[in-house]
Design a protein around this motif. Sequence first.
Motif, PDB file in Angstrom:
ATOM      1  N   TYR A   1      -6.305   0.229  -1.812  1.00 20.56           N
ATOM      2  CA  TYR A   1      -5.845   1.578  -1.414  1.00 20.56           C
ATOM      3  C   TYR A   1      -7.285   2.417  -1.550  1.00 20.56           C
ATOM      4  O   TYR A   1      -7.447   3.504  -1.094  1.00 20.56           O
TER       5      TYR A   1
ATOM      6  N   GLN B   1       0.731  -0.966  -0.003  1.00 16.36           N
ATOM      7  CA  GLN B   1      -0.069  -0.085  -0.063  1.00 16.36           C
ATOM      8  C   GLN B   1       0.842   1.293   0.034  1.00 16.36           C
ATOM      9  O   GLN B   1       0.506   2.333  -0.739  1.00 16.36           O
ATOM     10  N   SER B   2       2.013   1.207   0.534  1.00 13.89           N
ATOM     11  CA  SER B   2       2.867   2.265   0.693  1.00 13.89           C
ATOM     12  C   SER B   2       3.464   2.651  -0.855  1.00 13.89           C
ATOM     13  O   SER B   2       3.646   3.590  -1.282  1.00 13.89           O
TER      14      SER B   2
ATOM     15  N   GLN C   1       1.021   7.165  -6.673  1.00 20.84           N
ATOM     16  CA  GLN C   1       0.160   8.431  -6.663  1.00 20.84           C
ATOM     17  C   GLN C   1       0.695   9.549  -6.424  1.00 20.84           C
ATOM     18  O   GLN C   1       0.425  10.829  -7.151  1.00 20.84           O
ATOM     19  N   ASP C   2       1.823   9.742  -5.435  1.00 23.35           N
ATOM     20  CA  ASP C   2       2.432  10.934  -5.026  1.00 23.35           C
ATOM     21  C   ASP C   2       3.538  11.347  -6.356  1.00 23.35           C
ATOM     22  O   ASP C   2       3.602  12.327  -6.648  1.00 23.35           O
TER      23      ASP C   2
ATOM     24  N   LYS D   1       1.013   4.559  -2.889  1.00 23.67           N
ATOM     25  CA  LYS D   1       1.087   5.885  -2.531  1.00 23.67           C
ATOM     26  C   LYS D   1       2.262   6.416  -3.226  1.00 23.67           C
ATOM     27  O   LYS D   1       2.089   7.649  -3.631  1.00 23.67           O
TER      28      LYS D   1
ATOM     29  N   ASN E   1      -7.938   9.733  -5.693  1.00 27.91           N
ATOM     30  CA  ASN E   1      -8.021   8.292  -5.645  1.00 27.91           C
ATOM     31  C   ASN E   1      -8.999   7.862  -7.175  1.00 27.91           C
ATOM     32  O   ASN E   1      -8.556   6.781  -7.479  1.00 27.91           O
TER      33      ASN E   1
END
Length: 244
Positions: free
Chosen positions: A239, A181-182, A188-189, A185, A200
């Motif tokens: 996520y 999950q990190s 996404q970042d 992210k 999302n």
Amino acid sequence: MKTVNEVSKLTGVSIRTLQYYDQIGLLKPAEYTESGYRLYDDAALEKLQQILLFKELEFPLKDIKDIINRSDFDKTKVLEQQIELLELKKEHIENLLNLCKYLKVRGVRKLDFTAFDSSKLDEYARKAKEQWGQTPAYKEYAEKSKNWTKEYESGLMADFTKLFEEFGTMKEMDPASKEVQSQVKRVQDFITENMYTCTNDILYGLGTGYVGGGELTENIEKMGGKGTAEFIFRAIKIYCGRPD
């Protein structure tokens, strides 16, 4: 006036395709003969030219139909935008050599041109583009990328690719795990920082594209190995809180 056969020979578009365009209301002939044969005038040919240009830019037929039938359709403005997008594609071809040299310096063991066969990551920008590239997300991407040098873009693409390679090493893990999950992210970042604000909803839309088959799915599998695209999508669904 030109017959459907003449138009097909002139443009390279098959007769069957022209018939299909008529059936779905994308390109109607100027008129029909008493025998039902299609006839096309210059206006119809001009419209067909616009359709073919949008197809070159990978717009779905439904979107093309919506765009060219809009009451505020501005041919000049659209042509300018098409030229700009095609120039981006041309620039990408020139960037491929620089990208490969960059990846070689980084010690990549397997070099594959097809993994980057897109214009400035247009596989991702295209997901944010609506109609002909005027959504806030696309404008944000255009603003962020306007001053990129070839060297900077090559490095950015390599860094983005690395995220997918890392996903490939996680495939045996639980997609709901903290580590995976990190990693979602991080993707996404990365998109938010370098391209456009990746909400999302946008991230989930990208995820559906990863497993949609075709070139994008193949490229991800080349980056992370077989099964990577499906694994990433499963992790993204978790996520984003989307049910199976």
